[in-house]
Write a protein that holds these residues in place. Structure first.
Motif, PDB file in Angstrom:
ATOM      1  N   GLU A  19       0.738  -1.162   0.158  1.00 36.95           N
ATOM      2  CA  GLU A  19      -0.030   0.062   0.148  1.00 36.95           C
ATOM      3  C   GLU A  19       0.856   1.083   0.002  1.00 36.95           C
ATOM      4  N   PRO A  20       0.372   2.334  -0.653  1.00 34.69           N
ATOM      5  CA  PRO A  20       1.244   3.555  -0.814  1.00 34.69           C
ATOM      6  C   PRO A  20       1.299   4.270   0.570  1.00 34.69           C
ATOM      7  N   PRO A  21       2.246   4.722   0.971  1.00 31.45           N
ATOM      8  CA  PRO A  21       2.571   5.461   2.142  1.00 31.45           C
ATOM      9  C   PRO A  21       1.926   6.662   2.600  1.00 31.45           C
ATOM     10  N   VAL A  22       1.518   6.953   3.643  1.00 31.20           N
ATOM     11  CA  VAL A  22       0.940   8.499   3.719  1.00 31.20           C
ATOM     12  C   VAL A  22       2.228   9.480   3.310  1.00 31.20           C
ATOM     13  N   PRO A  23       1.921  10.486   2.331  1.00 33.00           N
ATOM     14  CA  PRO A  23       2.629  11.600   2.153  1.00 33.00           C
ATOM     15  C   PRO A  23       3.391  12.228   3.407  1.00 33.00           C
ATOM     16  N   PRO A  24       4.719  12.246   3.222  1.00 30.47           N
ATOM     17  CA  PRO A  24       5.393  12.899   4.377  1.00 30.47           C
ATOM     18  C   PRO A  24       5.105  14.485   4.525  1.00 30.47           C
ATOM     19  N   GLY A  25       5.340  15.003   5.641  1.00 34.15           N
ATOM     20  CA  GLY A  25       5.254  16.555   5.515  1.00 34.15           C
ATOM     21  C   GLY A  25       3.723  16.726   5.894  1.00 34.15           C
ATOM     22  N   LEU A  26       2.873  16.351   6.378  1.00 36.55           N
ATOM     23  CA  LEU A  26       1.495  16.789   6.597  1.00 36.55           C
ATOM     24  C   LEU A  26       1.390  17.836   7.702  1.00 36.55           C
ATOM     25  N   PRO A  27       0.860  19.241   7.321  1.00 32.76           N
ATOM     26  CA  PRO A  27       1.116  19.962   8.702  1.00 32.76           C
ATOM     27  C   PRO A  27      -0.123  19.664   9.418  1.00 32.76           C
ATOM     28  N   PHE A  28      -0.114  20.444  10.792  1.00 32.43           N
ATOM     29  CA  PHE A  28      -1.392  20.258  11.386  1.00 32.43           C
ATOM     30  C   PHE A  28      -2.165  21.339  11.068  1.00 32.43           C
ATOM     31  N   ALA A  29      -3.347  21.018  10.880  1.00 34.15           N
ATOM     32  CA  ALA A  29      -4.435  22.191  10.421  1.00 34.15           C
ATOM     33  C   ALA A  29      -4.941  22.861  11.820  1.00 34.15           C
ATOM     34  N   ALA A  30      -4.462  22.385  12.886  1.00 34.49           N
ATOM     35  CA  ALA A  30      -5.183  22.994  14.414  1.00 34.49           C
ATOM     36  C   ALA A  30      -4.501  22.496  15.173  1.00 34.49           C
ATOM     37  N   PRO A  31      -4.238  23.243  16.638  1.00 39.03           N
ATOM     38  CA  PRO A  31      -3.665  22.543  17.534  1.00 39.03           C
ATOM     39  C   PRO A  31      -4.037  21.192  18.097  1.00 39.03           C
ATOM     40  N   VAL A  32      -3.200  20.236  18.648  1.00 39.87           N
ATOM     41  CA  VAL A  32      -3.592  19.020  18.766  1.00 39.87           C
ATOM     42  C   VAL A  32      -4.195  18.975  20.179  1.00 39.87           C
ATOM     43  N   SER A  33      -5.349  18.389  20.353  1.00 39.95           N
ATOM     44  CA  SER A  33      -5.947  18.326  22.004  1.00 39.95           C
ATOM     45  C   SER A  33      -5.281  17.294  22.550  1.00 39.95           C
ATOM     46  N   PRO A  34      -5.246  16.911  24.025  1.00 36.78           N
ATOM     47  CA  PRO A  34      -5.073  15.891  24.546  1.00 36.78           C
ATOM     48  C   PRO A  34      -5.606  14.545  24.030  1.00 36.78           C
ATOM     49  N   SER A  35      -6.998  14.422  23.633  1.00 34.85           N
ATOM     50  CA  SER A  35      -7.544  13.712  22.812  1.00 34.85           C
ATOM     51  C   SER A  35      -7.142  13.537  21.211  1.00 34.85           C
TER      52      SER A  35
ATOM     53  N   ALA B 271       1.963   5.678  17.404  1.00 36.07           N
ATOM     54  CA  ALA B 271       3.518   5.119  17.029  1.00 36.07           C
ATOM     55  C   ALA B 271       3.623   4.621  15.762  1.00 36.07           C
ATOM     56  N   ALA B 272       2.411   4.746  15.087  1.00 38.21           N
ATOM     57  CA  ALA B 272       2.346   4.074  13.706  1.00 38.21           C
ATOM     58  C   ALA B 272       2.960   5.071  12.594  1.00 38.21           C
ATOM     59  N   ASN B 273       3.163   4.700  11.445  1.00 41.14           N
ATOM     60  CA  ASN B 273       3.684   5.772  10.279  1.00 41.14           C
ATOM     61  C   ASN B 273       2.226   5.799   9.333  1.00 41.14           C
ATOM     62  N   ILE B 274       1.307   5.413   9.722  1.00 41.59           N
ATOM     63  CA  ILE B 274       0.073   5.413   8.752  1.00 41.59           C
ATOM     64  C   ILE B 274      -0.895   5.926   9.595  1.00 41.59           C
ATOM     65  N   PRO B 275      -2.187   6.338   9.121  1.00 44.86           N
ATOM     66  CA  PRO B 275      -3.308   6.677   9.731  1.00 44.86           C
ATOM     67  C   PRO B 275      -4.238   5.455  10.030  1.00 44.86           C
ATOM     68  N   ASP B 276      -4.910   5.241  10.930  1.00 45.90           N
ATOM     69  CA  ASP B 276      -6.026   4.235  11.274  1.00 45.90           C
ATOM     70  C   ASP B 276      -5.371   2.975  10.974  1.00 45.90           C
ATOM     71  N   PRO B 277      -4.502   2.700  11.485  1.00 50.68           N
ATOM     72  CA  PRO B 277      -3.578   1.321  11.423  1.00 50.68           C
ATOM     73  C   PRO B 277      -4.668  -0.068  11.710  1.00 50.68           C
ATOM     74  N   LEU B 278      -5.519   0.164  12.729  1.00 49.19           N
ATOM     75  CA  LEU B 278      -6.256  -1.068  13.141  1.00 49.19           C
ATOM     76  C   LEU B 278      -7.144  -1.309  11.971  1.00 49.19           C
ATOM     77  N   ARG B 279      -7.573  -0.571  11.220  1.00 50.67           N
ATOM     78  CA  ARG B 279      -8.202  -0.950  10.001  1.00 50.67           C
ATOM     79  C   ARG B 279      -7.798  -1.050   8.703  1.00 50.67           C
ATOM     80  N   SER B 280      -6.487  -1.177   8.773  1.00 46.76           N
ATOM     81  CA  SER B 280      -5.898  -1.570   7.528  1.00 46.76           C
ATOM     82  C   SER B 280      -5.781  -2.917   6.742  1.00 46.76           C
ATOM     83  N   ALA B 281      -5.234  -2.849   5.612  1.00 44.04           N
ATOM     84  CA  ALA B 281      -5.412  -4.065   4.841  1.00 44.04           C
ATOM     85  C   ALA B 281      -4.515  -5.066   5.775  1.00 44.04           C
ATOM     86  N   LEU B 282      -3.465  -4.730   5.988  1.00 46.73           N
ATOM     87  CA  LEU B 282      -2.600  -5.559   6.754  1.00 46.73           C
ATOM     88  C   LEU B 282      -3.019  -6.166   8.093  1.00 46.73           C
ATOM     89  N   ALA B 283      -3.666  -5.310   8.713  1.00 47.77           N
ATOM     90  CA  ALA B 283      -4.492  -5.680  10.188  1.00 47.77           C
ATOM     91  C   ALA B 283      -5.517  -6.742   9.893  1.00 47.77           C
TER      92      ALA B 283
END
Length: 469
Positions: free
Chosen positions: A25-41, A372-384
């Motif tokens: 699967e193609p990796p997530v493109p690097p360098g994605l900026p934060f669109a907003a401050p990250v909350s504790p959740s 600690a993953a390098n992709i979004p939503d790893p629990l629902r990935s194809a490899l998962a």
């Protein structure tokens, strides 16, 4: 405090192993900026970490400098890319200084599964731990098979009581698959019985006192180190092969004493993973053992990792779950490719050799594993889903009767998985019994234990199992 900090890092390190995407699967493109401050959740409504978190970690933390991988065992051929091969070599367990556990035999491909490679009399160190009188304790090293059908080795301990067999004929043997919730070789029951108690010894090696009770009854007890030389915690094929080949090793070692013995096996929690793997592999891997296997009791059964991905994420059980999947990744390195740099740092640190008393601590942080993953939503990935499917071992019938028990109030290992296993085995024509036990994991272990032991005793005495399907 140092241990807590180490545990925190371990949580972050092992998390991505749980279930990254497939390498194709193609990796997530690097360098994605934060669109907003990250909350504790950090999660969205589906429980997935915002993808920018993982990309930001890889931007600010460099990858660890890995040593060149050591030569692979002669039986293991691999087409892994050099970087992944180096990472995989770096996350394997460190040697413990005992060739029985460390040294990889050179001629494994020439040996049949279950062939005894080496034995060591460990009566002097094991007898004080077993407590009840024993005639001998023997540590075995034998040929087995890894998760990819390649030659490997494992160790197991046979405890022979001082009393005679409780019934005419060959002495029955109870296979006690202990919950080896561990990443390092010092945490195994074989190492404890051979070298004595240490900080790494597990309480569950002795509580409940299954080995002691069986020896008092006059049964021999076989205790496999079922994670194999790579300490592949929770990998059911490795564990199943190691258990079945331990039985083969004992039968061949003293054929006059154990060649005609009746064997039954038991396991709870992590030990149930090994028992689950073993019973489902009898027909395809060890049909020669089917006539001598009288039954298997398993409780607190982690039979479905997809269920556990929902029940053990972002709570006190997260550290244990991540360590288990890290163990699987040692045999299935495609999972390692989905670790971010922080995860790689910690997975190659001394945390890779810890026991449950240490790697369970990060669960106190209640963090979702995705961080600690390098992709979004790893629990629902194809490899998962590939990993869920392979570890579920669906459609394989046990070739021995089953006694399955589970806590009805289990919240980390929900009863759904055990009930599904029971229904599956009934549908496949297996003689099976299911007991719903009051309580969660620990309480159910105690309340379900007496009837499970009674059921095993009947099987070892030759009483036929009755199905309740």
């Amino acid at each position: 405090m140092k241990r807590l900090r180490a545990g925190t890092l371990a949580f972050l390190a092992i998390a991505p192993l749980l279930i990254g995407q497939a390498a194709a699967e193609p990796p997530v493109p690097p360098g994605l900026p934060f669109a907003a401050p990250v909350s504790p959740s950090l999660t969205n409504v589906n429980g997935a970490i915002l993808p920018g978190i993982q990309q930001w970690i890889d931007q600010v933390i460099p990858p660890p400098i890995l040593p060149a991988p050591r030569p692979a065992p002669p039986e293991e051929t691999t087409d892994m890319a050099p970087g992944l091969a180096a990472l995989r070599a770096a996350v394997l367990p460190a040697p413990v200084g005992d060739p029985m556990f460390d040294m990889w035999p050179a001629n494994l491909a020439d040996l049949a599964p279950g062939t005894v490679i080496e034995t060591r009399d460990i009566t002097a160190s094991a007898a004080p731990l077993v407590v009840v009188p024993i005639r001998q304790a023997v540590l075995f090293k034998y040929r087995t098979t890894d998760a990819h059908d390649r030659p490997s080795f494992a160790t197991a301990t046979l405890v022979i009581p001082a009393t005679g067999s409780p019934m005419p004929g060959a002495r029955p043997v109870l296979v006690n698959n202990l919950p080896i919730d561990a990443l390092g070789r010092r945490c195994t029951p074989g190492h404890t019985l051979a070298h004595g108690l240490s900080f790494e010894s597990a309480l569950t090696d002795f509580v409940p006192p299954t080995t002691h009770l069986a020896a008092l009854r006059g049964y021999a007890v076989l205790i496999p180190d079922h994670e194999g030389p790579l300490m592949a915690y929770a990998e059911p094929y490795v564990a199943g092969h190691a258990v079945l080949d331990a039985v083969r090793a004992v039968r061949g070692w003293r054929a006059d004493e154990f060649g005609a013995s009746r064997f039954a096996m038991t396991g709870y929690s992590g030990g149930a993973i090994a028992t689950h793997g073993a019973v489902k592999l009898i027909e395809s891997y060890a049909p020669d053992l089917a006539p001598s296997l009288a039954g298997a009791a398993l409780g607190g059964v982690p039979a479905d990792f997809e269920i556990l991905a929902r029940s053990m994420n972002g709570n006190l059980a997260s550290g244990v779950f991540m360590a288990a999947v890290f163990g699987i990744a040692r045999e299935r390195p495609e999972l390692l490719a989905r670790m971010n740099h922080l995860a790689q740092w910690v997975a190659t640190s001394p945390m890779k050799d810890q026991c449950v008393s240490v790697f369970a601590l990060p669960g106190a942080l209640l963090l979702p594993i995705d961080i600690a993953a390098n992709i979004p939503d790893p629990l629902r990935s194809a490899l998962a889903h590939d990993i869920y499917e392979v570890t579920r071992m669906a459609g394989r019938a046990s070739a021995t009767p089953l006694y399955i028990y589970q806590g009805e109030q289990e919240f980390w290992i929900p009863a759904e998985g055990a009930r599904n296993l029971y229904r599956e085995q009934c549908a496949l024509g297996v003689t099976a019994v299911y007991r719903s036990v009051p309580g969660e994991h620990v309480i159910a272990a105690g309340l379900g234990y007496p009837e499970a032991v009674f059921w095993l005793d009947e099987r070892l005495r030759g009483v036929p199992a009755v199905s309740e399907c």
